[in-house]
Design a protein around this motif. Structure first.
Motif, PDB file in Angstrom:
ATOM      1  N   MET A   1       0.855  -1.189   0.000  1.00  0.00           N
ATOM      2  CA  MET A   1       0.000   0.000   0.000  1.00  0.00           C
ATOM      3  C   MET A   1       0.892   1.241   0.000  1.00  0.00           C
ATOM      4  N   ARG A   2       0.496   2.211  -0.757  1.00  0.00           N
ATOM      5  CA  ARG A   2       1.262   3.448  -0.867  1.00  0.00           C
ATOM      6  C   ARG A   2       1.008   4.344   0.337  1.00  0.00           C
ATOM      7  N   ASN A   3       1.902   5.309   0.504  1.00  0.00           N
ATOM      8  CA  ASN A   3       1.750   6.240   1.617  1.00  0.00           C
ATOM      9  C   ASN A   3       0.565   7.165   1.383  1.00  0.00           C
ATOM     10  N   ARG A   4      -0.245   7.279   2.409  1.00  0.00           N
ATOM     11  CA  ARG A   4      -1.387   8.178   2.365  1.00  0.00           C
ATOM     12  C   ARG A   4      -1.114   9.330   3.328  1.00  0.00           C
ATOM     13  N   ILE A   5      -1.691  10.486   2.967  1.00  0.00           N
ATOM     14  CA  ILE A   5      -1.631  11.639   3.860  1.00  0.00           C
ATOM     15  C   ILE A   5      -3.035  12.222   3.983  1.00  0.00           C
ATOM     16  N   GLY A   6      -3.259  13.012   5.007  1.00  0.00           N
ATOM     17  CA  GLY A   6      -4.565  13.615   5.223  1.00  0.00           C
ATOM     18  C   GLY A   6      -4.993  14.461   4.046  1.00  0.00           C
ATOM     19  N   VAL A   7      -6.270  14.369   3.692  1.00  0.00           N
ATOM     20  CA  VAL A   7      -6.765  15.111   2.525  1.00  0.00           C
ATOM     21  C   VAL A   7      -6.590  16.615   2.691  1.00  0.00           C
ATOM     22  N   ALA A   8      -6.519  17.097   3.916  1.00  0.00           N
ATOM     23  CA  ALA A   8      -6.335  18.532   4.137  1.00  0.00           C
ATOM     24  C   ALA A   8      -5.016  19.022   3.536  1.00  0.00           C
ATOM     25  N   GLY A   9      -4.039  18.121   3.382  1.00  0.00           N
ATOM     26  CA  GLY A   9      -2.741  18.484   2.844  1.00  0.00           C
ATOM     27  C   GLY A   9      -2.576  18.218   1.356  1.00  0.00           C
ATOM     28  N   LEU A  10      -3.657  17.869   0.679  1.00  0.00           N
ATOM     29  CA  LEU A  10      -3.582  17.530  -0.744  1.00  0.00           C
ATOM     30  C   LEU A  10      -4.300  18.562  -1.610  1.00  0.00           C
ATOM     31  N   SER A  11      -3.870  18.653  -2.853  1.00  0.00           N
ATOM     32  CA  SER A  11      -4.582  19.430  -3.868  1.00  0.00           C
ATOM     33  C   SER A  11      -4.347  18.732  -5.201  1.00  0.00           C
ATOM     34  N   LEU A  12      -5.184  19.033  -6.166  1.00  0.00           N
ATOM     35  CA  LEU A  12      -5.106  18.391  -7.466  1.00  0.00           C
ATOM     36  C   LEU A  12      -3.739  18.646  -8.096  1.00  0.00           C
ATOM     37  N   SER A  13      -3.088  17.576  -8.539  1.00  0.00           N
ATOM     38  CA  SER A  13      -1.774  17.723  -9.160  1.00  0.00           C
ATOM     39  C   SER A  13      -1.910  18.337 -10.553  1.00  0.00           C
ATOM     40  N   ALA A  14      -0.836  18.943 -11.027  1.00  0.00           N
ATOM     41  CA  ALA A  14      -0.837  19.536 -12.365  1.00  0.00           C
ATOM     42  C   ALA A  14      -1.086  18.463 -13.419  1.00  0.00           C
ATOM     43  N   ALA A  15      -0.486  17.285 -13.250  1.00  0.00           N
ATOM     44  CA  ALA A  15      -0.686  16.192 -14.210  1.00  0.00           C
ATOM     45  C   ALA A  15      -2.150  15.772 -14.254  1.00  0.00           C
ATOM     46  N   ALA A  16      -2.783  15.702 -13.099  1.00  0.00           N
ATOM     47  CA  ALA A  16      -4.201  15.318 -13.053  1.00  0.00           C
ATOM     48  C   ALA A  16      -5.081  16.400 -13.671  1.00  0.00           C
ATOM     49  N   PHE A  17      -4.737  17.666 -13.465  1.00  0.00           N
ATOM     50  CA  PHE A  17      -5.498  18.754 -14.075  1.00  0.00           C
ATOM     51  C   PHE A  17      -5.439  18.642 -15.599  1.00  0.00           C
ATOM     52  N   ILE A  18      -4.260  18.384 -16.136  1.00  0.00           N
ATOM     53  CA  ILE A  18      -4.112  18.242 -17.582  1.00  0.00           C
ATOM     54  C   ILE A  18      -4.909  17.036 -18.086  1.00  0.00           C
ATOM     55  N   THR A  19      -4.827  15.921 -17.376  1.00  0.00           N
ATOM     56  CA  THR A  19      -5.576  14.718 -17.758  1.00  0.00           C
ATOM     57  C   THR A  19      -7.073  14.996 -17.748  1.00  0.00           C
ATOM     58  N   LEU A  20      -7.542  15.696 -16.733  1.00  0.00           N
ATOM     59  CA  LEU A  20      -8.964  16.041 -16.633  1.00  0.00           C
ATOM     60  C   LEU A  20      -9.377  16.914 -17.819  1.00  0.00           C
ATOM     61  N   ILE A  21      -8.586  17.913 -18.132  1.00  0.00           N
ATOM     62  CA  ILE A  21      -8.888  18.832 -19.230  1.00  0.00           C
ATOM     63  C   ILE A  21      -8.925  18.071 -20.559  1.00  0.00           C
ATOM     64  N   VAL A  22      -7.964  17.178 -20.762  1.00  0.00           N
ATOM     65  CA  VAL A  22      -7.928  16.390 -21.986  1.00  0.00           C
ATOM     66  C   VAL A  22      -9.149  15.476 -22.060  1.00  0.00           C
ATOM     67  N   SER A  23      -9.517  14.852 -20.934  1.00  0.00           N
ATOM     68  CA  SER A  23     -10.688  13.970 -20.900  1.00  0.00           C
ATOM     69  C   SER A  23     -11.963  14.722 -21.241  1.00  0.00           C
ATOM     70  N   GLU A  24     -12.078  15.933 -20.763  1.00  0.00           N
ATOM     71  CA  GLU A  24     -13.274  16.731 -21.001  1.00  0.00           C
ATOM     72  C   GLU A  24     -13.336  17.253 -22.436  1.00  0.00           C
ATOM     73  N   GLY A  25     -12.170  17.583 -23.008  1.00  0.00           N
ATOM     74  CA  GLY A  25     -12.158  18.187 -24.332  1.00  0.00           C
ATOM     75  C   GLY A  25     -12.619  19.638 -24.248  1.00  0.00           C
ATOM     76  N   PHE A  26     -12.378  20.390 -25.297  1.00  0.00           N
ATOM     77  CA  PHE A  26     -12.726  21.807 -25.307  1.00  0.00           C
ATOM     78  C   PHE A  26     -13.859  22.075 -26.279  1.00  0.00           C
TER      79      PHE A  26
END
Length: 170
Positions: A1-26
Motif C-alpha cells: 500500500m502506498r503512503n497516504r496523507i490527510g486530505v487537508a494536505g492535498l490538492s489536485l496535481s498539475a498532471a491530473a489537471f491536464i488529464t482532466l482537461i484532456v478527458s473533457e475536451g474543449f
C-alpha cells in the motif's frame, strides 16, 4: 500500500489537471455533451466562476475555459476535503476522486457511497462503488452496453478510475 496523507494536505496535481482537461475536451460554444446532461462550455464547465449556470450558445476562449475549470475545481476541492475529515489518501486517489467530482458534481459526491466508504476506512469498497450503475448511466441509458456509441466514454472513464483506484491499494 502506498503512503497516504490527510486530505487537508492535498490538492489536485498539475498532471491530473491536464488529464482532466484532456478527458473533457474543449468546446468554445456551450453544448449538451451527452443527451440528458446540462449545457457545458470550455472544458466541461457547467457553472461560471460567479456561480451562474452555463446557458446554451454561450462562448468562451481556451484561456478563459482553463481559468473557469480551475476556479470550479478549487471550490469543489475545498468541499471535497471538508467531506472527508480525518481521511488519508494517496495523491493518485485524491486526483482520481477530484476527477470524479468534476464529472458528476460535488452534490453527488456528498451523497455517494465512495464518500461513506472512505470515511469508514473502506478503501477497496470505495473503489468498487465507482462502477455502480448510477455512475455508468446517462438519461437512463446504460453506458456500459457493448457497442454503445451514445456515451461509451462515460463507461471507459469509470473503468479507468476503478483500475487506478484499485492499483492505489497495492
Amino acid at each position: 500500500m502506498r503512503n497516504r496523507i490527510g486530505v487537508a494536505g492535498l490538492s489536485l496535481s498539475a498532471a491530473a489537471f491536464i488529464t482532466l482537461i484532456v478527458s473533457e475536451g474543449f468546446s468554445p460554444t456551450a453544448t449538451v455533451p451527452v443527451q440528458g446532461d446540462r449545457p457545458t462550455v470550455g472544458f466541461g464547465s457547467t457553472y461560471h466562476p460567479n456561480g451562474n449556470q452555463v446557458k446554451m450558445g454561450e462562448t468562451i476562449t481556451p484561456i478563459k475555459g482553463l481559468q473557469t475549470a480551475q476556479s470550479h475545481i478549487s471550490v469543489d476541492e475545498q468541499r471535497f476535503r471538508n467531506s472527508l475529515t480525518g481521511v488519508e489518501l494517496t495523491q493518485g486517489e485524491y486526483d482520481m476522486y477530484i476527477d470524479w467530482v468534476y464529472q458528476y458534481g460535488i452534490g453527488r459526491w456528498m451523497k455517494s457511497p465512495m464518500r461513506t466508504h472512505l470515511n469508514d476506512g473502506e478503501y477497496v469498497q470505495a473503489c468498487d462503488a465507482l462502477l455502480l450503475p448510477q455512475y455508468r448511466t446517462v438519461a437512463g441509458y446504460d453506458c456500459s452496453t457493448p457497442g454503445n456509441k451514445r456515451c461509451y466514454g462515460v463507461w471507459t472513464r469509470a473503468q479507468d478510475r476503478h483500475k487506478r483506484c484499485i492499483d492505489s491499494q497495492r
